[in-house]
Enzyme design. Structure first.
Site, PDB file in Angstrom:
ATOM      1  N   CYS A 237     -17.249   4.692 -26.195  1.00 11.24           N
ATOM      2  CA  CYS A 237     -18.472   5.250 -26.142  1.00 11.24           C
ATOM      3  C   CYS A 237     -18.945   5.390 -24.949  1.00 11.24           C
ATOM      4  O   CYS A 237     -20.133   4.669 -24.168  1.00 11.24           O
ATOM      5  CB  CYS A 237     -19.346   4.399 -27.230  1.00 11.24           C
ATOM      6  SG  CYS A 237     -19.344   4.320 -28.839  1.00 11.24           S
TER       7      CYS A 237
ATOM      8  N   TYR B  91     -12.358   5.667  -9.925  1.00 13.20           N
ATOM      9  CA  TYR B  91     -11.955   6.364  -8.578  1.00 13.20           C
ATOM     10  C   TYR B  91     -11.390   7.671  -8.899  1.00 13.20           C
ATOM     11  O   TYR B  91     -10.713   8.291  -8.051  1.00 13.20           O
ATOM     12  CB  TYR B  91     -11.674   5.623  -7.296  1.00 13.20           C
ATOM     13  CG  TYR B  91     -10.395   4.556  -7.919  1.00 13.20           C
ATOM     14  CD1 TYR B  91     -10.655   3.245  -7.817  1.00 13.20           C
ATOM     15  CD2 TYR B  91      -9.002   5.076  -8.163  1.00 13.20           C
ATOM     16  CE1 TYR B  91      -9.932   2.388  -8.101  1.00 13.20           C
ATOM     17  CE2 TYR B  91      -8.228   4.029  -8.220  1.00 13.20           C
ATOM     18  CZ  TYR B  91      -8.384   2.829  -8.517  1.00 13.20           C
ATOM     19  OH  TYR B  91      -7.355   1.871  -8.786  1.00 13.20           O
TER      20      TYR B  91
ATOM     21  N   GLY C  18       0.763  -1.198   0.077  1.00 20.48           N
ATOM     22  CA  GLY C  18      -0.013  -0.001   0.189  1.00 20.48           C
ATOM     23  C   GLY C  18       0.760   1.255   0.189  1.00 20.48           C
ATOM     24  O   GLY C  18       0.250   2.424   0.091  1.00 20.48           O
TER      25      GLY C  18
ATOM     26  N   PRO D  54       4.538  -5.083  -1.473  1.00 23.04           N
ATOM     27  CA  PRO D  54       4.495  -3.876  -2.333  1.00 23.04           C
ATOM     28  C   PRO D  54       4.086  -4.321  -3.860  1.00 23.04           C
ATOM     29  O   PRO D  54       4.544  -5.181  -4.222  1.00 23.04           O
ATOM     30  CB  PRO D  54       5.787  -3.236  -2.293  1.00 23.04           C
ATOM     31  CG  PRO D  54       6.544  -4.355  -1.937  1.00 23.04           C
ATOM     32  CD  PRO D  54       5.838  -5.384  -0.959  1.00 23.04           C
TER      33      PRO D  54
ATOM     34  N   ARG E  93       2.076  -1.480  -6.319  1.00 22.01           N
ATOM     35  CA  ARG E  93       1.921  -0.012  -6.955  1.00 22.01           C
ATOM     36  C   ARG E  93       3.490   0.526  -6.931  1.00 22.01           C
ATOM     37  O   ARG E  93       3.938   0.956  -7.970  1.00 22.01           O
ATOM     38  CB  ARG E  93       0.995   0.585  -6.328  1.00 22.01           C
ATOM     39  CG  ARG E  93       0.972   2.035  -6.983  1.00 22.01           C
ATOM     40  CD  ARG E  93       0.084   2.936  -5.916  1.00 22.01           C
ATOM     41  NE  ARG E  93      -1.011   2.420  -5.410  1.00 22.01           N
ATOM     42  CZ  ARG E  93      -2.276   2.418  -6.109  1.00 22.01           C
ATOM     43  NH1 ARG E  93      -2.227   3.345  -7.144  1.00 22.01           N
ATOM     44  NH2 ARG E  93      -3.321   2.145  -5.644  1.00 22.01           N
TER      45      ARG E  93
END
Length: 435
Positions: free
Chosen positions: A361, A334, A248, A291, A293
Site C-alpha cells: 500500500c 534510490y 564497491g 566485494p 554486490r
C-alpha cells in the site's frame, strides 16, 4: 533481459537457471522466490583471487556479508578460501553458525555497540576496522578487561568522490564513515591507538562507495593512503602491512551500466596500489578487498507471479506482481533500475510497455518502470534479473508480508538457502497484552 551465469533459454522458450526450468522452481518453492546460481557465485569469488595468485602477491578477499548473508552463502565463501566482512552481531552470528573460522572474519561499521564488540572479541575475530575515536577507547577497554590484544585497521575517509548515487557514496570528506583525512584526524587517531598496547594497528582501510565502474577513484584513494603509510611509519614507528581498499565494484543491472570485468579491474587495483606504494618507497602491502554486490548480484534472479493489470489510456499500464518493495526496496530507496521478462515466454518479442508494481500500500512500491514485455497476463511467471544483492538483505515485513524463500541451484539440483517465512513466523515475537 540479460542472462548471467548458468541462466539459459530452453527450446520451449522458458528460462532455466542451474539447469532447472524456473516454472519447476516456482511450483516447488512458491513465489516470490529468490533464485541463486551457485556456480556463478563461486566463479565470481575465484575471479577476485586469480590476479593475486598469478602475480604471487599477498591478499585477502573478504566477502561483504551486507550484500546477502545466510549460513549457506557463508559456507560457500569458506569453501572458496574467502574471508568475511561483517558489520553486526547478526552477521557475525550467522558466520559462526556456518562454521567460519573467526580468525578469518573482520568487523566493520560506524557505530559498533559495546555488545557487538564484546561478542567479536570473545569470538576471536581476526581483525576489527576501527571507525571513530569513541570506538578506540571502547575496544581498548574491552580488550584490557579480557586481557587480550587485537589487530585493527583505521578506516579513512580519503576525500574521494565516487561517481555513484549519493546514498551509496562513502569515501567523501562529508561522510559518517571513518576518520577524516583532510583535517588530520588520522594522525590524532594513531596517537590515541598508541596509548593502548591492546590495539595492534596493522594498516588502513577505505571504502569510496558502491556500484563503481572504473579504477580512477581507487587510484586516488590508494595514493592518499600510501602517502599516509609513509608519514605514519616514519613519524610514529609503526609497522603497517595491510591496505584495505574496500569494495564497491559495480555490476550490470541494465544496458546503461558498463562495468569492468572482475579480473581486469582487480588487476588494475593491484597496479594502482603498486604505483602508489612504490612512489613513496614502500613495499607492496597485503591488499585486502571487500566485494559483496559484484559476487552475488548477477547470480540472483527473483521470480514473481503476475496478478492484476491497470490500464490508464494514453498514460501508463501497470502490471502487479505478488511481491514488491518488501523483497526489493532498491527502486524505492534510490531509483535502482532492473530488467524483466516473462520467464516462460522468453522467445516472444515485446508487444507492450508496462510498469511492474508491487502489492504494498505505497505508490512508490514499484519494481521496474517502462518494461518492454510480451503481453503480461494473470498467472504469468515474471523474472527480474540481478537481484542477488541488497534484496533479501533489505527485505521487510511491511504490510505484514512474509519474506520470500531463497533457493540455491546447481546442475539440476536445488537447495533451500532460506525457507519461506510464514505469517506465524512474523507473529512469533509479538506480545499479547493482558486484558
Amino acid at each position: 533481459m540479460e542472462l548471467y551465469g548458468t541462466s539459459r533459454i530452453l527450446e520451449n522458450g522458458e528460462l532455466a537457471i542451474g539447469e532447472i526450468p524456473v516454472s519447476k522452481l516456482a511450483k516447488t518453492y512458491g513465489t516470490p522466490l529468490y533464485v541463486y546460481d551457485e556456480l556463478f557465485i563461486r566463479e565470481q569469488m575465484r575471479a577476485y583471487q586469480r590476479p593475486f595468485q598469478h602475480a604471487h602477491l599477498p591478499y585477502r578477499i573478504a566477502y561483504a556479508c551486507k550484500a546477502f548473508c545466510t549460513i549457506g552463502i557463508c559456507q560457500i565463501a569458506k569453501s572458496e578460501g574467502m574471508w568475511l566482512d561483517v558489520v553486526s552481531e547478526g552477521e557475525l552470528y550467522t558466520a559462526l553458525q556456518a562454521g567460519f573460522n573467526p580468525n578469518h572474519i573482520c568487523m566493520n561499521g560506524n557505530n559498533k555497540s559495546e555488545r557487538e564488540l564484546r561478542y567479536a572479541v570473545h569470538a576471536g575475530v581476526g581483525l576489527i576496522i576501527v571507525d571513530n575515536f569513541y570506538e578506540i577507547e571502547l575496544l581498548a577497554a574491552i580488550l584490557r578487561e579480557q586481557r587480550r590484544s587485537l589487530d585493527i585497521l583505521l578506516r579513512v575517509a580519503p576525500g574521494v568522490e565516487a561517481h555513484t548515487h549519493e546514498f551509496i557514496s562513502t569515501g567523501q570528506q562529508d561522510s559518517k564513515f571513518g576518520f577524516d583525512l583532510k583535517s588530520g584526524q588520522i594522525e590524532m587517531a594513531v596517537r590515541r591507538v598508541k596509548e593502548h598496547e591492546e590495539l595492534h594497528l596493522v594498516g588502513l582501510h577505505s571504502h569510496i562507495g558502491s556500484q563503481i565502474f572504473d579504477v580512477e577513484g581507487f587510484r586516488l584513494a590508494a595514493h592518499r593512503l600510501a602517502e599516509q603509510y609513509a608519514f605514519l611509519t616514519s613519524n610514529y614507528q609503526l609497522e603497517l602491512s595491510v591496505l584495505n581498499l574496500g569494495g564497491g565494484l559495480g555490476v550490470r543491472y541494465t544496458e546503461e551500466d558498463t562495468p569492468t570485468p572482475i579480473e581486469r579491474l582487480t588487476a588494475e587495483l593491484i597496479h594502482v596500489t603498486q604505483d602508489a606504494f612504490s612512489s613513496f618507497g614502500i613495499p607492496f602491502p597485503l591488499l585486502m578487498l571487500e566485494p559483496g554486490r559484484s559476487i552475488v548480484a548477477q547470480a540472483g534472479t527473483t521470480l514473481y507471479e503476475v496478478g492484476s493489470r491497470k490500464e490508464i489510456p494514453s498514460v501508463r499500464t501497470y502490471v502487479a506482481v505478488d511481491g514488491g518493495m518488501t523483497d526489493n526496496p532498491r527502486l524505492a530507496l534510490y531509483g535502482a533500475k532492473y530488467e524483466a521478462a516473462i520467464a516462460t515466454r522468453m522467445h516472444e518479442k515485446p508487444t507492450e510497455k508496462v510498469s511492474i508494481a508491487g502489492k504494498c500500500c505505497e505508490s512508490g512500491d514499484m519494481l521496474v518502470w517502462d518494461a518492454q514485455l510480451p503481453e503480461a497476463k494473470a498467472g504469468d511467471l515474471l523474472a527480474i534479473s540481478c537481484t542477488g544483492a541488497y534484496n533479501y538483505s533489505m527485505a521487510s515485513n511491511y504490510n505484514r508480508i512474509p519474506r520470500p524463500a531463497a533457493v540455491l541451484v546447481k546442475e539440476g539440483f536445488a537447495r533451500l538457502l532460506v525457507a519461506r517465512e510464514s505469517v506465524e513466523d512474523m507473529c512469533r515475537l509479538d506480545c499479547i497484552l493482558d486484558e
